[in-house]
Write a protein that holds these residues in place. Structure first.
Motif, PDB file in Angstrom:
ATOM      1  N   ASN A  80       0.851  -1.198   0.000  1.00 38.00           N
ATOM      2  CA  ASN A  80       0.000   0.000   0.000  1.00 38.00           C
ATOM      3  C   ASN A  80       0.891   1.254   0.000  1.00 38.00           C
ATOM      4  OD1 ASN A  80      -1.449   2.247   1.151  1.00 38.00           O
ATOM      5  ND2 ASN A  80      -3.079   0.813   1.701  1.00 38.00           N
ATOM      6  N   LYS A 116       0.557   3.608   2.974  1.00 42.33           N
ATOM      7  CA  LYS A 116       1.243   3.128   4.184  1.00 42.33           C
ATOM      8  C   LYS A 116       2.764   3.283   4.034  1.00 42.33           C
ATOM      9  CE  LYS A 116      -2.013  -0.576   5.527  1.00 42.33           C
ATOM     10  NZ  LYS A 116      -2.088  -2.001   5.895  1.00 42.33           N
ATOM     11  N   GLU A 125       3.799   6.727   4.787  1.00 43.69           N
ATOM     12  CA  GLU A 125       3.715   7.052   6.209  1.00 43.69           C
ATOM     13  C   GLU A 125       4.810   6.344   7.007  1.00 43.69           C
ATOM     14  OE1 GLU A 125      -0.329   6.648   7.613  1.00 43.69           O
ATOM     15  OE2 GLU A 125      -1.052   8.072   6.108  1.00 43.69           O
ATOM     16  N   GLU A 168      -5.144 -12.796   3.776  1.00 47.37           N
ATOM     17  CA  GLU A 168      -5.493 -12.248   5.096  1.00 47.37           C
ATOM     18  C   GLU A 168      -6.696 -13.025   5.623  1.00 47.37           C
ATOM     19  OE1 GLU A 168      -5.741  -7.962   5.131  1.00 47.37           O
ATOM     20  OE2 GLU A 168      -4.038  -7.797   3.784  1.00 47.37           O
ATOM     21  N   LYS A 200       0.727 -11.685   8.169  1.00 40.00           N
ATOM     22  CA  LYS A 200       1.570 -10.998   7.179  1.00 40.00           C
ATOM     23  C   LYS A 200       3.013 -10.893   7.671  1.00 40.00           C
ATOM     24  CE  LYS A 200      -1.691  -7.581   6.589  1.00 40.00           C
ATOM     25  NZ  LYS A 200      -2.298  -6.346   6.087  1.00 40.00           N
ATOM     26  N   SER A 216      -4.899  -2.769   9.216  1.00 45.41           N
ATOM     27  CA  SER A 216      -5.617  -1.609   9.715  1.00 45.41           C
ATOM     28  C   SER A 216      -6.946  -1.478   8.996  1.00 45.41           C
ATOM     29  CB  SER A 216      -4.766  -0.351   9.514  1.00 45.41           C
ATOM     30  OG  SER A 216      -4.218  -0.325   8.214  1.00 45.41           O
ATOM     31  N   GLY A 217      -7.814  -0.655   9.544  1.00 49.88           N
ATOM     32  CA  GLY A 217      -9.114  -0.469   8.914  1.00 49.88           C
ATOM     33  C   GLY A 217      -9.955   0.497   9.707  1.00 49.88           C
ATOM     34  N   ALA A 270     -10.146  -2.819   3.091  1.00 52.78           N
ATOM     35  CA  ALA A 270      -9.477  -2.759   1.783  1.00 52.78           C
ATOM     36  C   ALA A 270     -10.326  -3.413   0.694  1.00 52.78           C
ATOM     37  CB  ALA A 270      -8.100  -3.421   1.856  1.00 52.78           C
ATOM     38  N   ARG A 328     -14.606   3.008  -2.526  1.00 45.07           N
ATOM     39  CA  ARG A 328     -14.858   2.480  -1.175  1.00 45.07           C
ATOM     40  C   ARG A 328     -15.489   3.538  -0.277  1.00 45.07           C
ATOM     41  NH1 ARG A 328     -10.434  -1.040  -2.543  1.00 45.07           N
ATOM     42  NH2 ARG A 328      -8.886   0.611  -2.356  1.00 45.07           N
ATOM     43  N   PHE A 336      -4.701   8.808   2.289  1.00 47.06           N
ATOM     44  CA  PHE A 336      -5.168   7.767   1.369  1.00 47.06           C
ATOM     45  C   PHE A 336      -6.427   7.134   1.968  1.00 47.06           C
ATOM     46  CE2 PHE A 336      -4.012   3.838   3.629  1.00 47.06           C
ATOM     47  CZ  PHE A 336      -3.141   4.328   4.590  1.00 47.06           C
ATOM     48  N   GLY A 337      -6.955   6.167   1.254  1.00 46.60           N
ATOM     49  CA  GLY A 337      -8.070   5.373   1.768  1.00 46.60           C
ATOM     50  C   GLY A 337      -9.274   6.216   2.160  1.00 46.60           C
ATOM     51  N   TYR A 338      -9.743   6.031   3.374  1.00 47.11           N
ATOM     52  CA  TYR A 338     -10.952   6.695   3.864  1.00 47.11           C
ATOM     53  C   TYR A 338     -10.658   8.068   4.483  1.00 47.11           C
ATOM     54  CZ  TYR A 338     -12.977   2.000   3.354  1.00 47.11           C
ATOM     55  OH  TYR A 338     -13.394   0.790   2.864  1.00 47.11           O
ATOM     56  N   ASP A 339      -9.417   8.539   4.399  1.00 48.51           N
ATOM     57  CA  ASP A 339      -9.057   9.813   5.035  1.00 48.51           C
ATOM     58  C   ASP A 339     -10.003  10.968   4.670  1.00 48.51           C
ATOM     59  OD1 ASP A 339      -6.969   8.742   6.446  1.00 48.51           O
ATOM     60  OD2 ASP A 339      -5.394   9.511   5.147  1.00 48.51           O
ATOM     61  N   LYS A 355      -0.913  14.200  10.794  1.00 48.98           N
ATOM     62  CA  LYS A 355      -1.478  12.840  10.766  1.00 48.98           C
ATOM     63  C   LYS A 355      -0.477  11.863  11.369  1.00 48.98           C
ATOM     64  CE  LYS A 355      -3.233   8.973   8.094  1.00 48.98           C
ATOM     65  NZ  LYS A 355      -3.562   8.320   6.844  1.00 48.98           N
ATOM     66  N   HIS A 375      -3.965   6.409  14.021  1.00 48.68           N
ATOM     67  CA  HIS A 375      -3.928   5.042  14.537  1.00 48.68           C
ATOM     68  C   HIS A 375      -2.562   4.397  14.262  1.00 48.68           C
ATOM     69  CE1 HIS A 375      -5.109   5.450  10.452  1.00 48.68           C
ATOM     70  NE2 HIS A 375      -5.106   4.159  10.195  1.00 48.68           N
TER      71      HIS A 375
HETATM   72  P1  IMP Z   1      -5.006  -3.637   4.942  1.00 42.85           P
HETATM   73  O1  IMP Z   1      -3.958  -3.582   3.881  1.00 42.85           O
HETATM   74  O2  IMP Z   1      -5.821  -4.888   4.962  1.00 42.85           O
HETATM   75  O3  IMP Z   1      -4.471  -3.265   6.281  1.00 42.85           O
HETATM   76  O4  IMP Z   1      -6.065  -2.534   4.493  1.00 42.85           O
HETATM   77  C1  IMP Z   1      -6.166  -1.362   5.110  1.00 42.85           C
HETATM   78  C2  IMP Z   1      -7.292  -0.561   4.457  1.00 42.85           C
HETATM   79  O5  IMP Z   1      -7.910   0.204   5.488  1.00 42.85           O
HETATM   80  C3  IMP Z   1      -6.711   0.441   3.468  1.00 42.85           C
HETATM   81  O6  IMP Z   1      -6.702  -0.016   2.152  1.00 42.85           O
HETATM   82  C4  IMP Z   1      -7.651   1.625   3.654  1.00 42.85           C
HETATM   83  O7  IMP Z   1      -8.810   1.413   2.888  1.00 42.85           O
HETATM   84  C5  IMP Z   1      -8.015   1.549   5.123  1.00 42.85           C
HETATM   85  N1  IMP Z   1      -7.046   2.333   5.922  1.00 42.85           N
HETATM   86  C6  IMP Z   1      -6.074   1.855   6.743  1.00 42.85           C
HETATM   87  N2  IMP Z   1      -5.364   2.850   7.265  1.00 42.85           N
HETATM   88  C7  IMP Z   1      -5.869   3.978   6.741  1.00 42.85           C
HETATM   89  C8  IMP Z   1      -5.514   5.347   6.889  1.00 42.85           C
HETATM   90  O8  IMP Z   1      -4.555   5.743   7.571  1.00 42.85           O
HETATM   91  N3  IMP Z   1      -6.287   6.200   6.226  1.00 42.85           N
HETATM   92  C9  IMP Z   1      -7.340   5.824   5.444  1.00 42.85           C
HETATM   93  N4  IMP Z   1      -7.691   4.569   5.233  1.00 42.85           N
HETATM   94  C10 IMP Z   1      -6.958   3.643   5.896  1.00 42.85           C
END
Ligand code: IMP
Length: 204
Positions: free
Chosen positions: A9, A12, A15, A41, A53, A70-71, A86, A98, A152-155, A175, A180
């Motif tokens: 990712n 990630k 970060e 997973e 992992k 994370s999620g 994810a 998403r 990224f993601g849901y930020d 951030k 988290h």
């Molecule tokens: P993982 O690779 O299974 O841990 O997937 C984590 C998923 O959770 C990511 O693809 C995002 O959709 C979401 N996620 C995890 N951490 C963050 C973050 O810091 N910001 C926004 N979305 C996050």
């Protein structure tokens, strides 16, 4: 000593480069060392998936390895998407797909019931089998519409009342102090320092 950060990712990866600055370690990433091992997973919690992992990549690489799972847990959706964050909108979906699905599933839910948290478990695996975990959470509210370009993601839909903005509107340096993931790394820091001490350096 090398520390493998086992994630594909890009958010990630960005970060972790910042979060792990200051550790006496050479950070390496999966693509740099040519590891393409698909890891299922299959766990039922962030903890189980992070451990799966970290163990798999430590064994494949022979390196001290950090992995995170994370999620986002949304109270009005009974904790979903949770460990499915994810995969929430199915295979091939984007971050935008998403969070749009999340907003759709929360239509009609009032502000005070849109509470949520990001959750991160960091697992650190030594190839000899030793394993450590640490976790961090960050509380917020799912906004009615996306805002912000960072992260990224849901930020963009994760509103942080203490800052009066979404996580995607926060300066990435902020951030990386309060997220988290930041909190999980802060909790794991003494363990990482211990594992990276010269007397423990029996690894590459
Ligand atoms: P993982 O690779 O299974 O841990 O997937 C984590 C998923 O959770 C990511 O693809 C995002 O959709 C979401 N996620 C995890 N951490 C963050 C973050 O810091 N910001 C926004 N979305 C996050």
């Amino acid at each position: 000593m090398k520390l493998l950060v086992a994630t594909h990712n890009q958010g990630k990866i960005r970060e972790y480069r910042a979060l792990l600055t200051g550790l006496p370690a050479d950070l390496v990433f999966l693509t740099e060392i040519g590891i393409e091992l698909p890891v299922l997973e299959s766990g039922n919690s962030f903890q189980e998936n992070a451990v799966i992992k970290a163990r798999a990549y430590a064994q494949a690489s022979g390196l001290l390895t950090l992995a995170d799972d994370s999620g986002l847990e949304v109270d009005a959706l009974g904790g979903e998407p949770g460990i499915h964050a994810a995969r929430y909108a199915g295979p091939g979906a984007s971050d935008v797909d998403r969070y749009r699905l999340l907003l759709h599933n929360l239509e009609g839910v009032p502000w005070e019931k849109r509470t949520a948290r990001f959750h991160c478990v960091v697992a650190i695996a030594v190839p000899d089998g030793r394993l450590y975990t640490a976790e961090g959470c960050c509380e917020g509210i799912i906004a009615f519409a996306p805002r912000g370009e960072h992260g990224f993601g849901y930020d963009p839909v994760f509103y942080m009342p203490d800052y009066g903005c979404t996580m995607a509107e926060l300066d990435p340096m902020v951030k990386n102090r309060v997220s988290h993931r930041a909190r999980a790394v802060q909790a794991a820091w003494p363990l990482l320092e211990m594992l990276l001490k010269p007397q423990n350096r029996c690894l590459p």
